[in-house]
Enzyme design. Structure first.
Site, PDB file in Angstrom:
ATOM      1  N   GLY A 181       0.741  -1.261   0.000  1.00 23.77           N
ATOM      2  CA  GLY A 181       0.000   0.000   0.000  1.00 23.77           C
ATOM      3  C   GLY A 181       0.767   1.305   0.000  1.00 23.77           C
ATOM      4  O   GLY A 181       0.141   2.352  -0.136  1.00 23.77           O
ATOM      5  N   GLY A 183       2.972   2.535  -2.212  1.00 30.59           N
ATOM      6  CA  GLY A 183       3.503   2.980  -3.507  1.00 30.59           C
ATOM      7  C   GLY A 183       2.848   4.245  -4.044  1.00 30.59           C
ATOM      8  O   GLY A 183       1.685   4.547  -3.750  1.00 30.59           O
ATOM      9  N   CYS A 186      -0.158   3.340  -6.096  1.00 24.74           N
ATOM     10  CA  CYS A 186      -0.900   2.219  -5.523  1.00 24.74           C
ATOM     11  C   CYS A 186      -2.188   2.737  -4.898  1.00 24.74           C
ATOM     12  O   CYS A 186      -2.175   3.772  -4.228  1.00 24.74           O
ATOM     13  CB  CYS A 186      -0.024   1.588  -4.452  1.00 24.74           C
TER      14      CYS A 186
END
Ligand code: 5GP
Length: 345
Positions: A181, A183, A186
């Site tokens: 999570g 990124g 993301c």
């Protein structure tokens, strides 16, 4: 249902406390590390920063630049065997210790991995990458890859908790990739509500891995050189970078021109853009868990690499670490409610 109430931290929640030191200059700092891996027994020396296996950053062109700085690239899994052949016949032997072959966990991925390695036996690293490394089927897949390729150094992920790091190491991984999570492109935390602040994930996973002789990669969430330093300070053996390497000459991604300015597309590997490109669209049963963004064109990658390495040397100097190897034990984080001064941004 249960709530864990100790606060987990991200890069934005801490700063590194300066310490007295007798280092004279940041040019004295050695950023190379040498690792001998748990299962493969192979030894590797270099600067432990890796370009992410996204089709925009895990390119052969990025690999050439990073290899010249002794850094690594996880080559994305969408190159054809022909493209691999073209790349590695033109390259010298040195490149083989600076690239990873990426793979997913399907039967087709397994076969393709075998083909790439059969035609390029000198490649040392395999990066087995799935969004969710918690499935039992993934653990079994890692064991299967270990059995099939006993001499390669295997990276497996992604997970964010110590018990799963241990499980993957015991199943044949040499290095576990950590991050769910964080990124830049993301959307897992938004779409699924799942995740773990990256700094705490790294601290906890490094502790679990090092106890067993394994290594970890902090994957995702670095927005500046200071975040890369914090990831190493937290105990990461390697740091993987996507967004910070996007938008350069060597990065993949279509160029877009608007109002006389150039941009390059950058997108998550689970985004609608990536799935349209590689999987013929987003399957009905799943949501896209990645964004597509336009990154202003940023010129040659070498400038960003120098910026990151300069930042790391500076961080080491501030805490008196003559080598990156000493950096974690010299790091004290302070929890903060402020980061940089944004008056002029
Ligand atoms: P960045 O350095 O850009 O912050 O993070 C890069 C990492 O983001 C990659 O190495 C990978 O782990 C993760 N990532 C890449 N694409 C996607 C995506 O579409 N969805 C999710 N959840 N993560 C992604």
């Amino acid at each position: 249902m249960r709530v864990e109430s100790d606060l987990k931290l991200g890069f934005k929640d801490v700063l590194i406390r300066p310490k007295r030191s007798n280092l004279k200059s940041r040019s004295q700092v050695d950023l190379n590390r040498t690792f001998t891996f748990l299962h493969s027994g192979k030894t590797w020396t270099g600067i432990p920063v890796i370009a992410a296996n996204m089709d925009t950053t895990g390119t052969f062109a990025v690999a050439r630049v990073l290899a010249s700085h002794l850094m690594l690239t996880a080559i994305h899994k969408h190159y054809s065997l022909e493209e691999w052949r073209e790349f590695l016949t033109v390259e010298d032997e040195e490149i083989f210790s600076r690239i990873m072959v990426s793979t997913g966990s399907s039967e087709e991925d397994f076969l393709r991995l075998g083909q790439v390695l059969a035609s390029h036996p000198q490649v040392q690293f395999i990066c087995i990458d799935v969004a969710n490394g918690y499935a039992q089927a993934f653990v079994e897949y890692v064991s299967r890859v270990r059995e099939a390729h006993p001499d390669r150094t295997i990276i497996a992920g992604n997970v964010v908790t110590g018990e799963m790091v241990e499980e993957l190491l015991l199943s044949g991984a040499d290095v576990v990739k950590v991050g769910i999570g964080p990124g830049s492109v993301c959307t897992t935390r938004v779409k699924a509500g799942v995740g773990y602040p990256q700094l705490s994930a790294v601290i906890e996973c490094a502790d679990a891995a090092h106890g067993l002789g394994g290594r970890i990669i902090s994957d995702g969430g670095c927005t500046c050189a200071g975040d890369v330093a914090k990831a190493f300070g937290a105990g990461a053996d390697f740091v993987m970078i996507g967004g910070m390497f996007a938008g350069h000459d060597e990065s993949g991604g279509q160029i877009v021109e608007r109002d006389g300015r150039q941009y390059k597309l950058f997108y998550g590997m689970s985004s609608t853009t990536a799935m349209a490109k590689h999987a013929g669209g987003v399957a009905e049963y799943r949501a896209s868990e990645g964004k597509t963004v336009e990154v202003p064109y940023r010129g040659p990658l070498t400038d960003t690499v120098r910026d990151i390495l300069g930042g790391l040397r500076s961080a080491c100097t501030y805490v008196g670490a003559a080598a990156l190897r000493e950096f974690t034990k010299r790091t004290t984080f302070i929890q903060v409610a402020e980061q940089e001064n944004r008056f002029f941004t």
